[in-house]
Design a protein around this motif. Structure first.
Motif, PDB file in Angstrom:
ATOM      1  N   VAL A 155      31.680 -24.002  12.566  1.00  0.00           N
ATOM      2  CA  VAL A 155      30.353 -22.932  12.358  1.00  0.00           C
ATOM      3  C   VAL A 155      29.537 -23.877  11.876  1.00  0.00           C
ATOM      4  N   ARG A 156      29.534 -24.980  10.990  1.00  0.00           N
ATOM      5  CA  ARG A 156      28.505 -26.080  10.464  1.00  0.00           C
ATOM      6  C   ARG A 156      27.776 -26.256  10.686  1.00  0.00           C
ATOM      7  N   LEU A 157      28.372 -27.180  11.788  1.00  0.00           N
ATOM      8  CA  LEU A 157      27.682 -27.515  13.175  1.00  0.00           C
ATOM      9  C   LEU A 157      26.886 -27.513  13.949  1.00  0.00           C
ATOM     10  N   ALA A 158      27.693 -25.755  14.507  1.00  0.00           N
ATOM     11  CA  ALA A 158      26.941 -24.734  15.718  1.00  0.00           C
ATOM     12  C   ALA A 158      26.054 -24.501  14.656  1.00  0.00           C
ATOM     13  N   ALA A 159      25.534 -23.885  13.489  1.00  0.00           N
ATOM     14  CA  ALA A 159      24.513 -22.850  12.452  1.00  0.00           C
ATOM     15  C   ALA A 159      23.535 -24.022  12.083  1.00  0.00           C
ATOM     16  N   ASN A 160      23.836 -24.897  12.684  1.00  0.00           N
ATOM     17  CA  ASN A 160      22.617 -26.155  11.715  1.00  0.00           C
ATOM     18  C   ASN A 160      21.752 -26.289  12.978  1.00  0.00           C
ATOM     19  N   MET A 161      22.267 -26.424  14.098  1.00  0.00           N
ATOM     20  CA  MET A 161      21.692 -27.240  15.099  1.00  0.00           C
ATOM     21  C   MET A 161      20.739 -26.164  15.665  1.00  0.00           C
ATOM     22  N   THR A 162      21.877 -23.911  15.584  1.00  0.00           N
ATOM     23  CA  THR A 162      21.031 -23.188  15.955  1.00  0.00           C
ATOM     24  C   THR A 162      20.046 -22.896  15.108  1.00  0.00           C
ATOM     25  N   ALA A 163      19.667 -23.191  13.797  1.00  0.00           N
ATOM     26  CA  ALA A 163      18.796 -22.829  12.485  1.00  0.00           C
ATOM     27  C   ALA A 163      17.552 -23.548  13.020  1.00  0.00           C
ATOM     28  N   GLY A 164      18.082 -25.173  13.012  1.00  0.00           N
ATOM     29  CA  GLY A 164      16.685 -25.978  13.051  1.00  0.00           C
ATOM     30  C   GLY A 164      16.277 -25.338  14.364  1.00  0.00           C
ATOM     31  N   MET A 175      11.257 -15.385  27.929  1.00  0.00           N
ATOM     32  CA  MET A 175      13.271 -14.651  27.111  1.00  0.00           C
ATOM     33  C   MET A 175      13.230 -13.762  26.136  1.00  0.00           C
ATOM     34  N   THR A 176      14.449 -12.795  26.724  1.00  0.00           N
ATOM     35  CA  THR A 176      14.522 -11.336  26.471  1.00  0.00           C
ATOM     36  C   THR A 176      14.574 -11.727  25.114  1.00  0.00           C
ATOM     37  N   ASN A 177      15.532 -12.556  24.392  1.00  0.00           N
ATOM     38  CA  ASN A 177      14.508 -12.415  22.991  1.00  0.00           C
ATOM     39  C   ASN A 177      14.907 -13.931  22.754  1.00  0.00           C
ATOM     40  N   LEU A 178      14.810 -13.900  20.525  1.00  0.00           N
ATOM     41  CA  LEU A 178      15.095 -15.079  20.293  1.00  0.00           C
ATOM     42  C   LEU A 178      15.921 -16.281  20.327  1.00  0.00           C
ATOM     43  N   PHE A 179      17.365 -15.212  20.574  1.00  0.00           N
ATOM     44  CA  PHE A 179      18.783 -16.127  20.599  1.00  0.00           C
ATOM     45  C   PHE A 179      19.008 -16.476  21.940  1.00  0.00           C
ATOM     46  N   SER A 180      18.424 -16.369  23.201  1.00  0.00           N
ATOM     47  CA  SER A 180      18.358 -15.998  24.633  1.00  0.00           C
ATOM     48  C   SER A 180      18.052 -17.730  25.075  1.00  0.00           C
ATOM     49  N   SER A 181      17.896 -18.665  23.818  1.00  0.00           N
ATOM     50  CA  SER A 181      17.339 -19.551  25.030  1.00  0.00           C
ATOM     51  C   SER A 181      19.141 -20.538  24.694  1.00  0.00           C
ATOM     52  N   PHE A 182      19.467 -20.532  24.196  1.00  0.00           N
ATOM     53  CA  PHE A 182      20.309 -20.595  23.193  1.00  0.00           C
ATOM     54  C   PHE A 182      21.743 -20.332  24.396  1.00  0.00           C
ATOM     55  N   ASP A 183      21.058 -19.461  25.504  1.00  0.00           N
ATOM     56  CA  ASP A 183      22.292 -18.765  26.296  1.00  0.00           C
ATOM     57  C   ASP A 183      22.742 -20.064  27.728  1.00  0.00           C
ATOM     58  N   PRO A 184      23.628 -20.064  28.380  1.00  0.00           N
ATOM     59  CA  PRO A 184      23.754 -20.907  28.788  1.00  0.00           C
ATOM     60  C   PRO A 184      23.258 -20.240  30.069  1.00  0.00           C
ATOM     61  N   ILE A 210      15.179 -33.108  22.802  1.00  0.00           N
ATOM     62  CA  ILE A 210      14.119 -32.742  23.859  1.00  0.00           C
ATOM     63  C   ILE A 210      13.898 -31.903  24.731  1.00  0.00           C
ATOM     64  N   PRO A 211      12.566 -31.148  24.895  1.00  0.00           N
ATOM     65  CA  PRO A 211      12.414 -29.814  25.687  1.00  0.00           C
ATOM     66  C   PRO A 211      12.855 -29.343  26.158  1.00  0.00           C
ATOM     67  N   HIS A 212      13.480 -28.526  26.721  1.00  0.00           N
ATOM     68  CA  HIS A 212      13.864 -28.243  28.204  1.00  0.00           C
ATOM     69  C   HIS A 212      15.679 -28.612  28.191  1.00  0.00           C
ATOM     70  N   ILE A 213      16.184 -29.225  27.586  1.00  0.00           N
ATOM     71  CA  ILE A 213      18.018 -29.500  27.535  1.00  0.00           C
ATOM     72  C   ILE A 213      18.658 -28.846  26.720  1.00  0.00           C
ATOM     73  N   PHE A 214      19.674 -27.952  27.091  1.00  0.00           N
ATOM     74  CA  PHE A 214      20.284 -27.452  26.310  1.00  0.00           C
ATOM     75  C   PHE A 214      21.438 -28.196  25.730  1.00  0.00           C
ATOM     76  N   THR A 215      20.769 -27.645  24.418  1.00  0.00           N
ATOM     77  CA  THR A 215      22.350 -28.294  23.438  1.00  0.00           C
ATOM     78  C   THR A 215      23.125 -27.657  23.082  1.00  0.00           C
ATOM     79  N   SER A 216      24.073 -28.139  23.722  1.00  0.00           N
ATOM     80  CA  SER A 216      25.056 -28.115  23.582  1.00  0.00           C
ATOM     81  C   SER A 216      26.780 -27.710  22.210  1.00  0.00           C
TER      82      SER A 216
END
Length: 223
Positions: A158-167, A1-10, A88-94
């Protein structure tokens, strides 16, 4: 991972963004419940759907068209499936992306607004000024109500995306600390990670429920 948020990159592979396939994993499991002998899981899911149908009927009122609750039940099912599969690990959270959440929220809100202003114009104008507003504040209330109505799809998305990302970020941070802690602290970290996973499982269902309920309330205002 290049940074903390890169796990959310498609991530693209052979020209295809395979991470987004996680959105359709739930669809491959759904048809079986209509063809096999009903199991306990199927009966439990049917009970959830019936409960949601009754609640959404109550929220929408007597003027709602028959079967209109099915739209919001399908919306709840789609979001809760995607939120759950994202744990589930290694599954992208859309649902952690605004691309997905805005795609759900914006057409719904736009459809409600077009239906309300075309078919119930006076009713929509009446919503801009709450009952009992002093005449001196009416102009300000119209501005406030218009702004609050306009930002509704943004707040839903934003509510849905932010809650999923934060957790997921919290779980990722704790997981990355695993190799660096001593063996005496490791059991505490494992227990904390399990508790976080349980919390995220609850958040996955709650956020889907909140999204569906708020969409139902928005639709009831234009009927």
């Amino acid at each position: 991972m290049t940074n903390l948020f890169s796990s959310f990159d498609p991530v693209s592979m052979l020209g295809m963004q395979l991470n987004w396939l996680s959105t359709f994993i739930g669809l491959t499991l759904m048809p079986f419940m209509y063809w096999v002998i009903p199991s306990r899981q199927t009966m439990m899911w049917n009970q959830i759907i019936n409960t949601l149908h009754k609640e959404f009927n109550t929220l929408m009122g007597p003027n709602a068209a028959p079967g209109s609750t099915l739209t919001f039940i399908a919306l709840f099912s789609l979001i809760v499936f995607n939120n759950s599969f994202g744990l589930i690990p290694h599954i992208f959270t859309s649902t952690s992306h605004l691309t997905m959440t805005l795609t759900l929220a914006l057409p719904l809100w736009l459809g409600f607004m077009l239906f309300g202003w075309i078919n119930h114009t006076q009713h929509m104008f009446a919503h801009l000024v709450p009952q009992g507003t002093p005449p001196a504040l009416m102009m300000f209330m119209v501005c406030i109500e218009t702004i609050s109505n306009t930002i509704r799809p943004g707040t839903l998305a934003v509510r849905l995306a932010a809650n999923m990302t934060a957790g997921h970020l919290t779980m990722t941070l704790l997981g990355n600390l695993g190799p660096m802690v001593s063996m005496s602290i490791l059991p505490i970290m494992i227990i904390t990670q399990i508790l976080l996973l349980m919390l995220e499982s609850a958040v996955a269902v709650i956020q889907a429920y909140v999204f569906a309920v708020l969409s139902t309330l928005y639709s009831s205002e234009v009927i």
